[in-house]
Every structure is written in structure tokens, then in C-alpha cells.
Design an enzyme around this catalytic site. Structure first.
Site, PDB file in Angstrom:
ATOM      1  N   ASP A 296       0.863  -1.170   0.000  1.00 44.35           N
ATOM      2  CA  ASP A 296       0.000   0.000   0.000  1.00 44.35           C
ATOM      3  C   ASP A 296       0.905   1.228   0.000  1.00 44.35           C
ATOM      4  O   ASP A 296       1.781   1.346   0.856  1.00 44.35           O
ATOM      5  CB  ASP A 296      -0.901   0.001   1.237  1.00 44.35           C
ATOM      6  CG  ASP A 296      -1.774   1.228   1.287  1.00 44.35           C
ATOM      7  OD1 ASP A 296      -2.502   1.477   0.328  1.00 44.35           O
ATOM      8  OD2 ASP A 296      -1.701   1.948   2.307  1.00 44.35           O
ATOM      9  N   THR A 298       0.599   4.600   0.591  1.00 44.14           N
ATOM     10  CA  THR A 298       0.608   5.528   1.710  1.00 44.14           C
ATOM     11  C   THR A 298       0.994   4.810   2.997  1.00 44.14           C
ATOM     12  O   THR A 298       0.393   3.802   3.366  1.00 44.14           O
ATOM     13  CB  THR A 298      -0.783   6.176   1.878  1.00 44.14           C
ATOM     14  OG1 THR A 298      -1.163   6.772   0.644  1.00 44.14           O
ATOM     15  CG2 THR A 298      -0.745   7.232   2.967  1.00 44.14           C
ATOM     16  N   ASP A 531      -1.086   0.177   6.504  1.00 45.30           N
ATOM     17  CA  ASP A 531      -1.142   0.884   7.782  1.00 45.30           C
ATOM     18  C   ASP A 531      -2.515   1.469   8.069  1.00 45.30           C
ATOM     19  O   ASP A 531      -2.796   1.869   9.183  1.00 45.30           O
ATOM     20  CB  ASP A 531      -0.099   2.010   7.818  1.00 45.30           C
ATOM     21  CG  ASP A 531      -0.457   3.153   6.884  1.00 45.30           C
ATOM     22  OD1 ASP A 531      -1.186   2.913   5.889  1.00 45.30           O
ATOM     23  OD2 ASP A 531      -0.017   4.287   7.137  1.00 45.30           O
TER      24      ASP A 531
END
Length: 771
Positions: A296, A298, A531
Site C-alpha cells: 500500500d 501511503t 497501515d
């Protein structure tokens, strides 16, 4: 009214002291008593203990040395697992996200186990629900219950609704009163075992268990045959028992389980030193098998925070700046976008009070509010809010440079769940500068060299994600796909596109889950990093979920591995540790099972022929220590970069069976050749021991390859120790070794050389010999 005041005030300190607390065992480690039981009360210890007692009764004490294996196995296993337990428990405490509660009228953060029945718990996006409760306040609160119900769509919660532990907040904010805590909570009852120490599926552990199960069944009839044969053909009861015990003890791979446990435990400790929490021990095995890593963007490739760049007007609306400030200051717990805007706009303008709001969610990709006389405003992804025009074209150009772009729009009314339900008018484009992690490029290069395929999956504009991927040198980063164009009802087609492309933008949380399933369906072992709360479902379904330490509590709760220091550069060490464990356990399994198979063949042939067993237990103890026990300890902990492949059991058997059979044949031939001379039984056994050592030492050489300086030193050192033992009178006397003359010894050496050549050919033919 009094009840409402009490709820808003929360519990008092006196009420907290009397209330039931939220005590649930951590899943990251088992109790001290469980560790002691697991290492002491084992089937192997029982069998070896009985055999040890027989030798003490009927034989000489020197032949009972193998009994020390019980003590050594238990002590080493307990010490190593206690080290791992301390590491896991310490890191688990660090990983525990605090819970926000209101007590005595004030908001405070407490540890999860300090939550009590009746507590007023506050919620924001990404918060995990640890206990059951009833909602008393909701400001657009949306709860994802998919981990409990399987339903992917978030559920809007209003005052009076029930919420369950195991779910998590994805949008909005709110508060609920805890109605069930500890083992009474829904999640604890649903998965009682999951709340304790448990192991997920492990091919390695299952393979070792299968070895032990089948060997146990073989030991019983072969051992009975051997005992009968030795008693029937020996005038001396002590000699008969000693010979039978020597065969049975050698059949048992007593150190295999120990070495597997040590390798896992040391892996946990090593990763713990790098601030990596392994929440499920077999996750270490998963690390070694990974061939696709889904990242991912970000919080993984980029750091969690962002910086507000420019606010580019696309109309003459003078309220743009005030609207942007008002939207950014709506939520008490702002996301990264709102935090970046708040740096420049720390407070909402006077008079901008929201009548209704729609909180941001990863599925919607926008947020908004109705500010009454100031109108309704939305802020979100341009390609979601806008249907075309010059503003969208400009936003696309900006995104292609790697900048994150948002559209600030006026609307006649807040859109519903679908953005197309209301007309929106673009007022400004807002750019946000993302901080690429300084260690990202080096880490990505490592994975490329190790043959791990990367897939960049993000909810952002695919052009922006592609620009970052290209800048980091990710192969195929220039080819991006908008996930909204991907097929939803054709997993096979989706799998093909995932195999041929690297960068995917505008991916919804549910699609991330579909990506993982499609890759797994094509035979890949998939690791997923993330996250944010939008990564939870994919992390849960991946073969290995890796959460960043600064991520949401829900993300860290479902991941098997958590990078507590939030360092992306730790990932290569994580994968390397997994590869070390699996590759080395396969090496030592080859050693232990070669011993098992030569013992089985020897016992069968000796039992059928009705002759004396070729060596005594003390001989087996000496040889096993030099070619298995000591080397296995070092090999189990050695560094390696080999990626594990499926078929662990098959590969080990292809090596161990031919090697064991040939070792047994060489020992019997050597024993028979010496027996035909005028030598004594002790001299015959010494010839057999020389052959046993040389053939199994050659097996060690093959397993230790590729040879480097320390491995050469290891295998050479074992040979030197054996020669010294044969040369020293007191060692020969202790281990009952009596060379039978130069001719006997040279015959044993010659037979060993022929057997070594045959072993090399056999394992090479089986395709298990390392270069």
C-alpha cells in the site's frame, strides 16, 4: 436526564475500582506452565526415558548417555521459548494501542486490559473495538463488521445500536458504553483459541509432525522385532537389551522437534531485536515462502504524513479558503489529509458550523459538510467527484507528477453514498506533497533481486502512484491501471491483469481483498503491507499480513507481523529471517531423518538375520553428537538467502531415504567383513562405528553445502574430534572402541568411500543435492 449526564461524565474512579476488567490472554505467547508441559511431557521423552531406565537396569551406565538428551532437549527448548516469550510479551505491550475513555468527566488513554464494564469508550477512524457495547453518541460513525460477519459494507451506527468486539471504525466518530468485557465479549467467545497462544497452518510444522507420527508407528513393530531377535540370539540378557535399545534410540529423531523450536524461537528473538513483533510463530515460515508482495503506497512507500502544497483556484469563489479550513477542522481525530491542511489552517473560521457531515472513508474517497448559510462543500478525489472538464484535466496533469490532488467543490446538497446524486461545482484544486521514505528504493531493489514480485496497490490516483513507483525504479511502474475499470465478476481475468501489471490506483478496500484472493488462486504466496483501516481485510486474507507500527489499531490487530519502528527497510531482514529458518530446518531434517532411516534399515535386517546389533548405545551417542547434534545446532541458526519452496516433506524423503539405506548397508557390510575374521565383538563394532561415522559425516558434508569457511571449519572439526577420540586411550575406553588392526580399519574406510560415492550419486539423481 441524570442518566445522560452520567454517560457524558463516564465512570467515576470508585466505579472503575469495583467493575469487571477486560482480561484476555495475549495471543502472542503461551503461559510458563504450557511451555514446561510442551517441552517435558513429550512422546519422545517418554520413549527415551523408558529405554534409559532399561539400560540402567540391565546394561552399563556409559550406554545410558543418550538419556541426557531428555534433559538437554527440555532445558534448551524451555530456555529458548522463554526468551521468545519475553520478547513477544514485551513487544506486544508496545504494540497495544491505547483505548480512549472518558472517566470522571475527562478524556484519558488507558491500556486495553484496564477497560472495565460500563466504561465510556470513544471511537474514531481506525479504532478497533475490544469489547461489546451500546452506542451513546454517533457523528457519522461507520463500523466495519466484516471480520465477524463477512459482510464488506460498513454499518452506520446510531444511538442505541449494539457494537461488537472484533469490528473496527472506518469513518466518523462516536462513543459507546462497554456492556461485555473480557471473555464475555463476542470476539472472545467466537474465537476463544485465537485469543490465546496459537499457531496458524505451517507446512514445516505439519511435515515434522507427520515424520514423527509415521516414525512412531514404525518404531513399535521394528523395536519389538529387534528386542525379540536380540533376546533370542544372545546368551547375555544385558547385551541383548543394550543392542535392542541402541537400535530403537537411533531410530528416534529426538532433536528434530527441538531444532525446529529453536529455529522459530531464535527467529522471533532476532526479529524482536529489530522491533518486529511476530504475532503468530508460523508467520516466520510465511516470510520465506512469499513470492508476491503487495504494498500500500501511503504509509509504506511514503511516510505517513503529508505537506499542504498549493490551493489552486478554478473559480472566483471567495469562500474557498474558509471552506477548506472548515472541512479540515470538522473531525476531532483528523486523518493525514486534514492534518496537513490544519498546519496552515489550524482552526475553523467563525460562523462555519456544520449542520450535517459525511466523514471521509476509503470507499467513498471524499468527505463533506453542510455549513448552512455558507452552503454545502465536499473535498475528495477529483476523478470521483468530477465528471470531466478542464478542472479534471488539470488535476490529472498534476497527479502525473506524483502529487496528491484533491478537489474542493460546492454542491447544492451533500451527496449520498453515491457521488453522482448531487451536482458539484469545482472551486479549487488542493495539492499535497507526499514524503517518499528514504529507504524505499534500497528495500525495493532487494526484493527485485530476491525474485519477489511487487504490486503497488493504492486508493490514490493511478497516475500519481505510477509516478512514485517509476521514481523508485520499480519494474513496470510506468504501467498503471485504474481499479474501477477492473472486472469484478471474473477472478480469472483479474488474476491475469494482476500478473501483467504492477501499479493499481483507486483501489477500494474490498478490491484489495479481491486482489489477494486472485493472486493466491494463481498459486502465489502473497504478503500484504499496510497501515490504514482500508488495508485490514486484505491483511487478514493474505498469507502474510505486515502492518506498520504507526498504523491503525485495527490494522495491527489482524496482521501476523508488525513493524513497530515503522521502518520499511526492516522488511528485507524480516524476509531473510524467514528464509533462514525454513532452509536450515530442511537441512537439519535431512540429517536427523538420514539417521532414522539407517537405524530402521539396520534394525530390520538385524532383526530378521538374528545377529548382534552392530554398535552399542554409547557408540550411537558419540557418532550422533559429532555428525548430527553439534552440526545441526550451528546449521539451524546459519544465515541463508534461499527462498523456501513447497514440497518440504517430499524433498527431505528423497534425500534421507537413499542416504539412510546406503549408510545402513555400509555399516552392515563393514560389520560382517570384520565379523568373518578373528576379531572380537568389540572390534567388529568399532569397524562398524568407523564406517557409520565416515558415511554420515559425508552426508553432513553434502547437507552443509555450499561450503564456506565456517562450514568447512565445522565439518572438518567434527572429523578431527573423531580422530582424536579414536587416538586417546581413555576416550576409546569410555566409548568402548577397540580398533581391530590396520586391515580391519582400512576395510571399514574403503567401504565408507564406496558408500560415500553411492550416496552422492543417489541424492544427485533424486535432485536434492545442493551445488
Amino acid at each position: 436526564m441524570d442518566g445522560l449526564i452520567s454517560v457524558a461524565h463516564g465512570l467515576t474512579s470508585e466505579q472503575v475500582a469495583k467493575a469487571k476488567a477486560n482480561h484476555i490472554p495475549r495471543r502472542s505467547s503461551r503461559s510458563l506452565s504450557a511451555i514446561l508441559r510442551a517441552n517435558v511431557f513429550t512422546l519422545f521423552n517418554l520413549v527415551i526415558g523408558v529405554l534409559w531406565a532399561l539400560i540402567l537396569i540391565f546394561g552399563e551406565w556409559q550406554d545410558s548417555l543418550f538419556g541426557l538428551v531428555i534433559v538437554a532437549n527440555a532445558l534448551i527448548g524451555i530456555v529458548q521459548e522463554l526468551r521468545a516469550k519475553r520478547t513477544l510479551d514485551r513487544l506486544a505491550v508496545i504494540n497495544e494501542a491505547p483505548v480512549r475513555v472518558r472517566r470522571d468527566g475527562a478524556e484519558r488513554e488507558i491500556h486495553p486490559h484496564e477497560v472495565v464494564l460500563g466504561d465510556l469508550i470513544l471511537l474514531g477512524p481506525g479504532d478497533r473495538l475490544l469489547v461489546d457495547g451500546e452506542v451513546v453518541h454517533s457523528d457519522g460513525l461507520e463500523i466495519d463488521e466484516s471480520l465477524l460477519t463477512g459482510e464488506a459494507d460498513p454499518v452506520h451506527k446510531q444511538q442505541g445500536d449494539q457494537v461488537l468486539s472484533g469490528s473496527f471504525a472506518v469513518a466518523g466518530s462516536g462513543a459507546f458504553v462497554a456492556t461485555r468485557v473480557g471473555t464475555d465479549a463476542y470476539a472472545a467467545k467466537l474465537a476463544e483459541e485465537a485469543s490465546k497462544f496459537h499457531l496458524a497452518h505451517s507446512e514445516l510444522r505439519a511435515g515434522v509432525s507427520n515424520f514423527i507420527k509415521y516414525i512412531t508407528w514404525l518404531v513399535i513393530p521394528i523395536g519389538a522385532l529387534l528386542i525379540y531377535s536380540q533376546l533370542r540370539n544372545s546368551a547375555d540378557l544385558g547385551t541383548a537389551v543394550t543392542g535392542a535399545v541402541a537400535g530403537i534410540v537411533t531410530m528416534i529423531p529426538e532433536g528434530l522437534v527441538l531444532m525446529t523450536s529453536i529455529a522459530f524461537a531464535v527467529g522471533v528473538v532476532r526479529l524482536g531485536q529489530r522491533k518486529v513483533l511476530v504475532q503468530e510463530l508460523p508467520a516466520i515460515e510465511g516470510l520465506a515462502r512469499v513470492d508476491v508482495l503487495c504494498l500500500d503506497k501511503t504509509g509504506t512507500l511514503t511516510a505517513g504524513g503529508m505537506d499542504l502544497g498549493e490551493v489552486l483556484p478554478v473559480s472566483d469563489d471567495p469562500a474557498a479558503g474558509q471552506a477548506l479550513a472548515a472541512l479540515a477542522n470538522l473531525d476531532e481525530r483528523p486523518n493525514a489529509t486534514a492534518e496537513a491542511i490544519r498546519v496552515r489552517h489550524p482552526a475553523a473560521p467563525e460562523g462555519w458550523t456544520a449542520r450535517s457531515t459525511v466523514p471521509f472513508s476509503s470507499a467513498r474517497k471524499w468527505s463533506g459538510a453542510d455549513f448552512g448559510e455558507h452552503g454545502a462543500w465536499v473535498l475528495g478525489a477529483p476523478d470521483v467527484l468530477l465528471r470531466g472538464g478542464a478542472c479534471l484535466d488539470r488535476a490529472t496533469e498534476l497527479a502525473a507528477t506524483g502529487t496528491r490532488v484533491l478537489a474542493l467543490c460546492r454542491t447544492d446538497s451533500l451527496p449520498g453514498t453515491e457521488s453522482g446524486e448531487a451536482e458539484v461545482e469545482p472551486v479549487a484544486l488542493v495539492t499535497l506533497d507526499q514524503r517518499v521514505r528514504p529507504d524505499a528504493r534500497e528495500t525495493l531493489e532487494y526484493f527485485a533481486k530476491q525474485g519477489v514480485t511487487l504490486k503497488i496497490i493504492s486508493g490514490d490516483n493511478p497516475l500519481a502512484v505510477s509516478a512514485i513507483a517509476t521514481g523508485l525504479g520499480i519494474p513496470g511502474g510506468e504501467r498503471s491501471i485504474d481499479a474501477r475499470t477492473l472486472p469484478h465478476d471474473d477472478p480469472a481475468k483479474l488474476g491475469e491483469l494482476l500478473d501483467t501489471h504492477t501499479v493499481f490506483g483507486r483501489v477500494s478496500p474490498q478490491q484489495k481483498r479481491e486482489f489477494v484472493a486472485a493472486l493466491q488462486a494463481r498459486g502465489h504466496t502473497v504478503a500484504m503491507t499496510g497501515d490504514g483501516v482500508n488495508d485490514v481485510l486484505a491483511l487478514k486474507d493474505a498469507d502474510l499480513g505486515i502492518a506498520m507500527g504507526a498504523g491503525s489499531p485495527a490494522t495491527k490487530a489482524v496482521a501476523q507481523v508488525v513493524l513497530l519502528d515503522d521502518r520499511f527497510a526492516t522488511l528485507p531482514h524480516v524476509v531473510g529471517e524467514g528464509r533462514r529458518v525454513l532452509a536450515n530446518i530442511e537441512r537439519v531434517s535431512n540429517l536427523f531423518l538420514t539417521k532414522t532411516f539407517y537405524a530402521i534399515v539396520l534394525s530390520l535386517l538385524v532383526g530378521v538375520a538374528g545377529v548382534a546389533f552392530p554398535f552399542a548405545p554409547r557408540h550411537s551417542t558419540l557418532v550422533n553428537a559429532l555428525v548430527i547434534g553439534i552440526p545441526a545446532f550451528f546449521l539451524a541458526l546459519a544465515p541463508t538467502l534461499e527462498r523456501s519452496k513447497p514440497g518440504f516433506v517430499r524433498r527431505v524423503l528423497r534425500f534421507a531415504v537413499p542416504a539412510g539405506v546406503l549408510c545402513a548397508a555400509a555399516v552392515l557390510v563393514s560389520f560382517w567383513a570384520a565379523h568373518n575374521g578373528a576379531a572380537s565383538l568389540l572390534e567388529n563394532q568399532t569397524a562398524a562405528v568407523i564406517t557409520l561415522f565416515l558415511t554420515t559425516w559425508w552426508v553432513l558434508v553434502l547437507i552443509a553445502r555450499p561450503l564456506n569457511w565456517w562450514r568447512v571449519l565445522l565439518v572438518g572439526g567434527m572429523a578431527v574430534l573423531f580422530v582424536i577420540g579414536m587416538a586417546l586411550p581413555f576416550v576409546r575406553e569410555f566409548f568402548a572402541l577397540e580398533p581391530g588392526g590396520l586391515g580391519n580399519d582400512l576395510t571399514a574406510v574403503g567401504i565408507s568411500l564406496v558408500a560415500a560415492l553411492m550416496i552422492s550419486g543417489a541424492v544427485k539423481l533424486a535432485g536434492t543435492l545442493r551445488p
